[in-house]
Every structure is written in structure tokens, then in C-alpha cells.
Design an enzyme around this catalytic site. Sequence first.
Site, PDB file in Angstrom:
ATOM      1  N   GLN A 146      52.234  36.256  43.636  1.00 28.62           N
ATOM      2  CA  GLN A 146      51.049  35.749  44.315  1.00 28.62           C
ATOM      3  C   GLN A 146      51.427  34.600  45.258  1.00 28.62           C
ATOM      4  OE1 GLN A 146      48.347  37.309  44.104  1.00 28.62           O
ATOM      5  NE2 GLN A 146      48.390  38.433  42.186  1.00 28.62           N
ATOM      6  N   LYS A 155      40.950  49.978  43.724  1.00 36.75           N
ATOM      7  CA  LYS A 155      41.107  49.759  45.174  1.00 36.75           C
ATOM      8  C   LYS A 155      41.041  51.076  45.938  1.00 36.75           C
ATOM      9  CE  LYS A 155      43.975  45.602  44.601  1.00 36.75           C
ATOM     10  NZ  LYS A 155      44.242  45.681  43.128  1.00 36.75           N
ATOM     11  N   ARG A 184      46.323  30.786  38.655  1.00 36.19           N
ATOM     12  CA  ARG A 184      47.436  30.380  37.800  1.00 36.19           C
ATOM     13  C   ARG A 184      47.147  29.015  37.181  1.00 36.19           C
ATOM     14  NH1 ARG A 184      48.504  34.912  38.291  1.00 36.19           N
ATOM     15  NH2 ARG A 184      50.397  35.920  39.065  1.00 36.19           N
ATOM     16  N   ASP A 212      39.720  56.199  51.027  1.00 33.68           N
ATOM     17  CA  ASP A 212      39.847  57.578  51.479  1.00 33.68           C
ATOM     18  C   ASP A 212      38.676  57.856  52.414  1.00 33.68           C
ATOM     19  OD1 ASP A 212      40.517  60.423  51.570  1.00 33.68           O
ATOM     20  OD2 ASP A 212      41.532  60.097  49.650  1.00 33.68           O
ATOM     21  N   THR A 270      45.985  39.270  47.666  1.00 31.95           N
ATOM     22  CA  THR A 270      46.473  37.892  47.528  1.00 31.95           C
ATOM     23  C   THR A 270      47.987  37.797  47.518  1.00 31.95           C
ATOM     24  OG1 THR A 270      46.231  38.059  45.121  1.00 31.95           O
ATOM     25  CG2 THR A 270      44.416  37.062  46.341  1.00 31.95           C
ATOM     26  N   GLY A 272      34.966  59.162  53.365  1.00 32.43           N
ATOM     27  CA  GLY A 272      33.745  58.869  52.635  1.00 32.43           C
ATOM     28  C   GLY A 272      33.415  59.838  51.530  1.00 32.43           C
ATOM     29  N   ASN A 273      33.485  61.148  51.799  1.00 29.62           N
ATOM     30  CA  ASN A 273      33.125  62.138  50.783  1.00 29.62           C
ATOM     31  C   ASN A 273      33.997  62.028  49.546  1.00 29.62           C
ATOM     32  OD1 ASN A 273      31.069  63.220  52.307  1.00 29.62           O
ATOM     33  ND2 ASN A 273      32.286  64.901  53.140  1.00 29.62           N
ATOM     34  N   THR A 274      35.290  61.763  49.750  1.00 29.45           N
ATOM     35  CA  THR A 274      36.207  61.660  48.617  1.00 29.45           C
ATOM     36  C   THR A 274      35.935  60.407  47.799  1.00 29.45           C
ATOM     37  OG1 THR A 274      37.900  62.869  49.851  1.00 29.45           O
ATOM     38  CG2 THR A 274      38.647  61.569  47.963  1.00 29.45           C
ATOM     39  N   GLY A 276      46.353  37.226  34.555  1.00 32.94           N
ATOM     40  CA  GLY A 276      47.170  38.248  33.937  1.00 32.94           C
ATOM     41  C   GLY A 276      48.387  37.695  33.242  1.00 32.94           C
ATOM     42  N   ARG A 277      49.479  37.555  34.009  1.00 32.38           N
ATOM     43  CA  ARG A 277      50.763  37.170  33.424  1.00 32.38           C
ATOM     44  C   ARG A 277      50.750  35.866  32.624  1.00 32.38           C
ATOM     45  NH1 ARG A 277      54.011  39.281  38.616  1.00 32.38           N
ATOM     46  NH2 ARG A 277      51.920  38.939  39.414  1.00 32.38           N
ATOM     47  N   LYS A 288      40.349  43.549  32.879  1.00 29.39           N
ATOM     48  CA  LYS A 288      40.656  44.330  34.076  1.00 29.39           C
ATOM     49  C   LYS A 288      41.717  45.364  33.739  1.00 29.39           C
ATOM     50  CE  LYS A 288      43.410  42.940  37.582  1.00 29.39           C
ATOM     51  NZ  LYS A 288      44.277  44.080  38.000  1.00 29.39           N
ATOM     52  N   ASP A 324      40.144  48.298  38.384  1.00 24.06           N
ATOM     53  CA  ASP A 324      40.695  47.859  39.668  1.00 24.06           C
ATOM     54  C   ASP A 324      41.481  49.003  40.311  1.00 24.06           C
ATOM     55  OD1 ASP A 324      41.438  46.257  41.789  1.00 24.06           O
ATOM     56  OD2 ASP A 324      43.031  45.222  40.689  1.00 24.06           O
TER      57      ASP A 324
END
Length: 231
Positions: free
Chosen positions: A188, A63, A179, A66, A116, A68-70, A208-209, A33, A61
Amino acid sequence: MSDDRLIVALDVPNALEGLKMAETLGDAVNFYKIGLGMLTGGGLALANELKTELGKKIFLDMKLFDIGNTVEAAVRGLAQFDLDFLTVHGDPHVVRAAQEGKGAKDMKILAVTILTSLDRSDLDASLIKQGDVQDLVLERAARAMEAGADGVIASPQEAKLIRALPEATGKLIVTPGVRPAGTALGDQKRVATPAQAIQDGADHIVVGRPIRNAENQRAAAEAVLAELAAI
């Protein structure tokens, strides 16, 4: 042998550090990711290198949110990188625009429900309507999937409930907030262990961490993979 159910988050400052981490993990990890935090640090270049040079799968990732067109234009541009997963916010107009933008590409559009890292007090501060967090996640997940999302991003604590939704048939559930036992929660607030998340209906977990900060990153990844293999 890697297991694509594990997605490792390359939450590092730049592409050089991301590539170094991927090389350290080697063939143990096949799915990565890359998030918004690395966008100005060469994130797209790293995604392209991991994909084309090392044959890895990529979850971008972003997220996106905006008009719709953008969103449609942004997704059309990102689709040229042959990514595997891309996140957008779960608002139906955003999901529909993202699906238009990806065209014939096989990139999966995953909808964010409620982050989360947020709990009810955070939602109150953001003027999000009243109600239990899980109920709001389920409602947002159902609406996003109705709008055409290929899956959703959701806390492992909601995965089982989302999997039971009629709209979730054939859809992906990807869970951050995972975790391994004994590791720090960080920011989290709604978490589960890797095995629990998969058993509750997640198709993929994002870690991740606990891997990035480990003294031996490959060993930490292999410990997660061993937990998944034992399910």
C-alpha cells in the site's frame, strides 16, 4: 463488543483458513472482506457460512468490470448470497449495470476509484490520463456516485475530499490502505491510521495483514477497535 466500522480482510488461501481466522477473532469482529484471491478457494461458500451460520456481515471484493449485460448478470447471481457490500469498478456503465443486477436486495454497490496500491507512475504505465492522483480519484468518485453507486472505495488520504463532494451525501466511503501505527505498509502506498481514516470521513476501514500476520490476531483486532472507540 464488535464495531462494524472495522472490516477484517480474510486474505488467506482458502475457506478453511478463513473460517479458522474468523473463529479466532470470535465476537470481536462482525464484518469480513472476502476478495478475488479466495474465489477458487471456496470464497463464496465461506461468505455464505459466515453470513448464515455465524451472523457476520460480508463484503465481497470482486471489483467487477465487463460489459453492462455481463456485470448485471454477475451481480444478479451474487445477490442471492445476501451480501452486504460488493465492489465494482467505478466506470458509470458498470455501476449502472450492477444496480440493475442487485434488484431489490439491500446489498451496497461500492465503486473502486483508483487502487490504493497505485501511484502516478503506475497510472502512467497504464496510460491513464495525466493529472494528480487525488484529482482523478475525486472525479471518478463523483461520476460513480452520480451513476448510482451506494459508496466508493478510496484511499484514506482521499476520504476527506470525497466526503466534501456534493455527490457524497448519504454515500458510504470504505477505505483500505489502513495501517495501525508501527505496522508495515506492505504494497500500500496511500495509507493512514484507523482513527485518522474515520476522522477524515470514512464509514468503514479495511484491515488485513496487520491482523492476519499478528502473533495474537484477536489482540491485534481489539487494538484497532480500541483506537476506533477512542475517537
